[in-house]
Design an enzyme around this catalytic site. Sequence first.
Site, PDB file in Angstrom:
ATOM      1  N   LYS A  84       0.789  -1.237  -0.048  1.00 39.95           N
ATOM      2  CA  LYS A  84       0.218   0.084   0.096  1.00 39.95           C
ATOM      3  C   LYS A  84       0.812   1.192   0.017  1.00 39.95           C
ATOM      4  O   LYS A  84       2.024   1.170   0.650  1.00 39.95           O
ATOM      5  CB  LYS A  84      -0.962  -0.139   1.126  1.00 39.95           C
ATOM      6  CG  LYS A  84      -2.069   1.009   1.327  1.00 39.95           C
ATOM      7  CD  LYS A  84      -3.036   0.847   2.518  1.00 39.95           C
ATOM      8  CE  LYS A  84      -3.968   1.926   2.499  1.00 39.95           C
ATOM      9  NZ  LYS A  84      -4.991   1.785   3.860  1.00 39.95           N
ATOM     10  N   SER A 159      -9.819   1.935   2.790  1.00 39.57           N
ATOM     11  CA  SER A 159      -8.787   2.446   1.829  1.00 39.57           C
ATOM     12  C   SER A 159      -7.884   1.807   1.158  1.00 39.57           C
ATOM     13  O   SER A 159      -7.237   2.147   0.168  1.00 39.57           O
ATOM     14  CB  SER A 159      -8.174   3.426   2.754  1.00 39.57           C
ATOM     15  OG  SER A 159      -7.223   3.004   3.535  1.00 39.57           O
ATOM     16  N   SER A 183      -9.966  -0.578   6.870  1.00 34.57           N
ATOM     17  CA  SER A 183      -9.432  -0.384   5.639  1.00 34.57           C
ATOM     18  C   SER A 183      -8.630  -1.698   5.183  1.00 34.57           C
ATOM     19  O   SER A 183      -8.197  -1.904   4.035  1.00 34.57           O
ATOM     20  CB  SER A 183      -8.261   0.568   5.583  1.00 34.57           C
ATOM     21  OG  SER A 183      -9.037   1.804   5.356  1.00 34.57           O
TER      22      SER A 183
HETATM   23  N1  GLN Z   1     -13.082   4.220   5.949  1.00 33.50           N
HETATM   24  C1  GLN Z   1     -12.537   4.801   7.339  1.00 33.50           C
HETATM   25  C2  GLN Z   1     -12.070   6.188   7.048  1.00 33.50           C
HETATM   26  O1  GLN Z   1     -12.435   6.715   6.301  1.00 33.50           O
HETATM   27  C3  GLN Z   1     -11.344   3.740   7.640  1.00 33.50           C
HETATM   28  C4  GLN Z   1     -10.087   3.997   7.003  1.00 33.50           C
HETATM   29  C5  GLN Z   1      -8.895   3.117   7.341  1.00 33.50           C
HETATM   30  O2  GLN Z   1      -8.919   2.475   8.045  1.00 33.50           O
HETATM   31  N2  GLN Z   1      -7.797   3.549   6.967  1.00 33.50           N
HETATM   32  O3  GLN Z   1     -11.324   6.669   8.147  1.00 33.50           O
END
Ligand code: GLN
Length: 511
Positions: A84, A159, A183
């Site tokens: 990532k 994400s 994410s």
């Molecule tokens: N979707 C969640 C957010 O927008 C979690 C994101 C993540 O785990 N990095 O914060």
Amino acid sequence: MSMTDTRLCEMTIHELRDLLKAKQVSAVEIARSFIDRIEAVESRIKAFVTVTPELALEQAAIVDESIERGDDIGPLAGIPVAIKDNMCTRGTLTTCSSKILYNFKPIYDATVVDKLVRAGAVTIGKTNLDEFAMGSSTENSGFFVTHNPWNLDTVPGGSSGGSAAAVAADECAFALGSDTGGSIRQPASFCGVVGMKPTYGRVSRYGLVAFASSLDQIGPLTKDVTDCAIVMNAICGKDPLDSTSLDVPVPDFMKALVSDVRNLKIGVPKEFFGHGTDPEVESAVRAAIDLLVSLGAEAKEISMPSVDYGLPVYYIIAPAECSSNLARYDGVRYGHRTGTSTSPIFAKGGVSSNLPLTKGGVGGVVSLYQKTREEGFGPEVKQRIMIGTYALSAGYYDAYYLKAQKVRTLLRRDFEKAFEEFDVLITPTSPTVAFAIGERVDDPFAMKLADICTIPANLAGIPGISIPCGFKDGLPIGLQIMAKGLNEETLIRVAYTYEQHSGHHKEKPGI
Ligand code: GLN
């Protein structure tokens, strides 16, 4: 060459390792197979911000030399991994899918990357994400949207959407993601792969670009549970460079690959089945629980009332921590600096007049910060910085941040209580399957609901895994299993048992 009909890029880590060990293929052949695959499908998937084929071939050649010498190679030697793009890779762009870091090349590797490279893994590229990992669909990427390999019109989740899509589309053998509120697990669920968020502190975050430091955790996205155990063995452990990493023994997770759930106590918290849970998702999850019960587990419905506050608590704590962590992007040390970045990605917003750092006066520097940040950050990131700054400001701190921390403690206690009685909790990973690209961009509440089932584990610091448990309209459904802190072995055992009896992990998108 391979003795099997399956293409190398379609194989799991353990299948590739067996072929390598038996000298039926070389690491270079494996790397080539993935590079070819990326060339064939990447224009449709768009999982990668950066692909590094030359580096991959170089690393693979070193592994082949080592095999030639008769060295005893580890389970990840010669295995292509995608990282990532919020984890630092020495000399390779690390953008966080943000314009503000469009040209950032770290001078060091994140500890996880270092561990994988030392284990002989072959780094094939850096994957797309929602900018700074803020989002649930990769639509917040500062560069482009990633497409779900199961249906190109739908999102891969986020994400870590690039990582999940790359694994599902066979563009890498496995990937690393980060999970602050879901994410890893939510994109794993949307893309039909296995994704594990380890216990907070299990894996070093040194070199992971910080989003919300009390929640962030790195973990694997893999094609099956066996591979998840292999990667966990390689990345876990205390790191002197990350003071939050836990100084506890790391078990051999391969020993947890046992198909046995007799007498396992499963809690099924009803709060995870509300809030717009798709009936087909619910029935797939309940069928999975029934399967485990038929294999000797016991399941009981429970209530965890504070879970309903997970989402609001998260959306105070995560922005508060992000507002502080993202203060470092000021155009002074790295990344975009207003007036100096010639990349076309800044052309649209209109690059401001040249403002060199040396220009005297507070106005000059403050304006440099402001313009750099205004041009470099996308709307979601800006909104979170503003919410976080507000929640931490004098007069509001007690009402928001402190209150959220107190509710977080209640939530943690709900989990502690549940784990007095149950070995695992089983829920959907996300209330729905992947949604259409564009469908939720103007509805932030709907977007955030995608993480309602995953956020509680981050707030409590406990581990969770998502594994495929069925399909709706050709799109994968994810099953989430959570356990007490440091009990990843239980997750692996239960997930492995389910996988062995269901076979969903063998299905591939027809791309
Ligand atoms: N979707 C969640 C957010 O927008 C979690 C994101 C993540 O785990 N990095 O914060």
